[in-house]
Design a protein around this motif. Structure first.
Motif, mmCIF file in Angstrom:
data_model
loop_
_atom_site.group_PDB
_atom_site.id
_atom_site.type_symbol
_atom_site.label_atom_id
_atom_site.label_comp_id
_atom_site.label_asym_id
_atom_site.label_seq_id
_atom_site.Cartn_x
_atom_site.Cartn_y
_atom_site.Cartn_z
ATOM 1 N N HIS A 18 0.816 -1.226 0.000
ATOM 2 C CA HIS A 18 0.000 0.000 0.000
ATOM 3 C C HIS A 18 0.848 1.274 0.000
ATOM 4 O O HIS A 18 0.340 2.353 -0.323
ATOM 5 C CB HIS A 18 -0.970 -0.011 1.180
ATOM 6 C CG HIS A 18 -2.040 -1.043 1.038
ATOM 7 N ND1 HIS A 18 -3.121 -0.903 0.202
ATOM 8 C CD2 HIS A 18 -2.162 -2.273 1.603
ATOM 9 C CE1 HIS A 18 -3.870 -1.980 0.250
ATOM 10 N NE2 HIS A 18 -3.322 -2.833 1.098
ATOM 11 N N ASP A 19 2.119 1.167 0.348
ATOM 12 C CA ASP A 19 3.026 2.312 0.296
ATOM 13 C C ASP A 19 3.758 2.380 -1.042
ATOM 14 O O ASP A 19 4.681 3.176 -1.205
ATOM 15 C CB ASP A 19 4.041 2.232 1.438
ATOM 16 C CG ASP A 19 3.383 2.386 2.796
ATOM 17 O OD1 ASP A 19 2.438 3.200 2.919
ATOM 18 O OD2 ASP A 19 3.816 1.682 3.734
ATOM 19 N N HIS A 20 3.365 1.530 -1.985
ATOM 20 C CA HIS A 20 3.936 1.476 -3.340
ATOM 21 C C HIS A 20 5.403 1.056 -3.323
ATOM 22 O O HIS A 20 6.195 1.480 -4.160
ATOM 23 C CB HIS A 20 3.750 2.810 -4.070
ATOM 24 C CG HIS A 20 2.352 3.336 -3.953
ATOM 25 N ND1 HIS A 20 1.282 2.756 -4.604
ATOM 26 C CD2 HIS A 20 1.842 4.352 -3.223
ATOM 27 C CE1 HIS A 20 0.169 3.416 -4.287
ATOM 28 N NE2 HIS A 20 0.484 4.377 -3.449
ATOM 29 N N LEU A 21 5.734 0.190 -2.370
ATOM 30 C CA LEU A 21 7.072 -0.383 -2.300
ATOM 31 C C LEU A 21 7.010 -1.825 -2.763
ATOM 32 O O LEU A 21 6.068 -2.557 -2.449
ATOM 33 C CB LEU A 21 7.621 -0.305 -0.877
ATOM 34 C CG LEU A 21 7.790 1.112 -0.328
ATOM 35 C CD1 LEU A 21 8.238 1.070 1.127
ATOM 36 C CD2 LEU A 21 8.769 1.910 -1.178
ATOM 37 N N MET A 22 8.021 -2.241 -3.532
ATOM 38 C CA MET A 22 8.031 -3.595 -4.066
ATOM 39 C C MET A 22 8.292 -4.601 -2.949
ATOM 40 O O MET A 22 9.224 -4.434 -2.162
ATOM 41 C CB MET A 22 9.096 -3.724 -5.157
ATOM 42 C CG MET A 22 8.960 -4.990 -5.972
ATOM 43 S SD MET A 22 10.220 -5.181 -7.267
ATOM 44 C CE MET A 22 10.041 -3.686 -8.219
ATOM 45 N N THR A 23 7.457 -5.632 -2.909
ATOM 46 C CA THR A 23 7.593 -6.668 -1.887
ATOM 47 C C THR A 23 8.056 -8.001 -2.459
ATOM 48 O O THR A 23 8.555 -8.839 -1.724
ATOM 49 C CB THR A 23 6.262 -6.898 -1.146
ATOM 50 O OG1 THR A 23 5.296 -7.377 -2.089
ATOM 51 C CG2 THR A 23 5.774 -5.619 -0.495
ATOM 52 N N ASN A 24 7.875 -8.195 -3.768
ATOM 53 C CA ASN A 24 8.241 -9.452 -4.390
ATOM 54 C C ASN A 24 8.283 -9.237 -5.902
ATOM 55 O O ASN A 24 7.712 -8.259 -6.404
ATOM 56 C CB ASN A 24 7.230 -10.548 -4.041
ATOM 57 C CG ASN A 24 7.827 -11.934 -4.058
ATOM 58 O OD1 ASN A 24 8.847 -12.176 -4.703
ATOM 59 N ND2 ASN A 24 7.189 -12.850 -3.343
ATOM 60 N N ALA A 25 8.927 -10.157 -6.613
ATOM 61 C CA ALA A 25 8.985 -10.076 -8.077
ATOM 62 C C ALA A 25 9.413 -11.422 -8.630
ATOM 63 O O ALA A 25 10.055 -12.218 -7.934
ATOM 64 C CB ALA A 25 9.966 -8.991 -8.512
ATOM 65 N N ASP A 26 9.045 -11.660 -9.883
ATOM 66 C CA ASP A 26 9.450 -12.894 -10.544
ATOM 67 C C ASP A 26 9.388 -12.682 -12.055
ATOM 68 O O ASP A 26 8.678 -11.797 -12.534
ATOM 69 C CB ASP A 26 8.534 -14.050 -10.146
ATOM 70 C CG ASP A 26 9.202 -15.409 -10.254
ATOM 71 O OD1 ASP A 26 10.283 -15.505 -10.878
ATOM 72 O OD2 ASP A 26 8.641 -16.375 -9.721
ATOM 73 N N VAL A 27 10.139 -13.492 -12.782
ATOM 74 C CA VAL A 27 10.085 -13.534 -14.240
ATOM 75 C C VAL A 27 9.527 -14.902 -14.599
ATOM 76 O O VAL A 27 10.034 -15.925 -14.120
ATOM 77 C CB VAL A 27 11.476 -13.312 -14.873
ATOM 78 C CG1 VAL A 27 11.421 -13.479 -16.388
ATOM 79 C CG2 VAL A 27 12.004 -11.926 -14.506
ATOM 80 N N ILE A 28 8.469 -14.912 -15.422
ATOM 81 C CA ILE A 28 7.755 -16.157 -15.697
ATOM 82 C C ILE A 28 7.327 -16.261 -17.154
ATOM 83 O O ILE A 28 7.215 -15.257 -17.856
ATOM 84 C CB ILE A 28 6.487 -16.266 -14.817
ATOM 85 C CG1 ILE A 28 5.541 -15.089 -15.097
ATOM 86 C CG2 ILE A 28 6.843 -16.361 -13.345
ATOM 87 C CD1 ILE A 28 4.128 -15.287 -14.600
ATOM 88 N N ASP A 29 7.033 -17.468 -17.570
ATOM 89 C CA ASP A 29 6.310 -17.694 -18.820
ATOM 90 C C ASP A 29 4.882 -17.247 -18.541
ATOM 91 O O ASP A 29 4.283 -17.622 -17.518
ATOM 92 C CB ASP A 29 6.362 -19.184 -19.162
ATOM 93 C CG ASP A 29 5.646 -19.521 -20.449
ATOM 94 O OD1 ASP A 29 4.479 -19.081 -20.630
ATOM 95 O OD2 ASP A 29 6.226 -20.227 -21.276
ATOM 96 N N GLY A 30 4.300 -16.454 -19.419
ATOM 97 C CA GLY A 30 2.959 -15.925 -19.204
ATOM 98 C C GLY A 30 1.898 -16.968 -18.946
ATOM 99 O O GLY A 30 0.877 -16.686 -18.320
ATOM 100 N N LYS A 31 2.129 -18.193 -19.406
ATOM 101 C CA LYS A 31 1.151 -19.270 -19.168
ATOM 102 C C LYS A 31 0.966 -19.540 -17.668
ATOM 103 O O LYS A 31 -0.041 -20.105 -17.260
ATOM 104 C CB LYS A 31 1.593 -20.544 -19.879
ATOM 105 C CG LYS A 31 1.558 -20.448 -21.387
ATOM 106 C CD LYS A 31 2.047 -21.745 -22.023
ATOM 107 C CE LYS A 31 2.116 -21.629 -23.524
ATOM 108 N NZ LYS A 31 3.393 -21.133 -24.009
#
Length: 155
Positions: A107-120
């Motif tokens: 809610h503070d617009h801070l990144m908490t997680n991320a990943d790179v994936i196949d869109g499927k």
């Protein structure tokens, strides 16, 4: 877990529809004609344009909040796009057919997680990220070119 993926509001782009190339250039916007499909994903309709359709390539601030993650990047908008797409608990083909970078924000617009994936595998990732109660929304980017593709909100 319920979620919504919605295309961008066309209102900020309408003034560009039909503008001369000179007027577009003054705003660093380029009119392009799709020459392949896929290849030109509209951020309003969340569909790839058909060959021969015109789109506007422009810079868009997809994360305007005052945080270190404030961000803008190039996007395509179909010239004349009027109705934003809305996908409830499913993902559009324009996302599921690409390599994606997905970023979770609180809610503070801070990144908490991320990943790179196949869109499927986007829907299971959305569900996994939203299982964390601190996650407010997700941003999906096309991984190869880094362009903002869509925002995902809780349903």
């Amino acid at each position: 877990m319920s979620f919504v993926i919605q295309g961008l509001d066309p209102a900020p782009f309408r003034r560009l529809y039909g503008a001369s190339d000179e007027a577009l250039a003054a705003e660093q916007v380029i009119r392009m004609t799709a020459d392949s499909k896929p290849g030109f994903p509209c951020r309003v309709t969340l569909e790839d344009a058909e060959p021969g359709e015109t789109l506007l390539l422009l810079n868009y601030e997809h994360l305007p909040d005052a945080t270190p993650y404030r961000s803008r990047h190039a996007i395509f908008v179909r010239e004349g796009a009027e109705t934003p797409a809305r996908f409830n608990d499913e993902a559009p083909v324009s996302l599921t057919s690409r390599l994606l970078s997905v970023r979770a924000f609180d809610h503070d617009h801070l990144m908490t997680n991320a990943d790179v994936i196949d869109g499927k595998t986007l829907v299971p990732l959305i569900e996994r990220f939203f299982s964390d109660p601190s996650v407010a929304y997700l941003h999906v980017h096309n991984a190869k070119r880094g362009c903002f593709a869509a925002r995902v909100d809780r349903g």
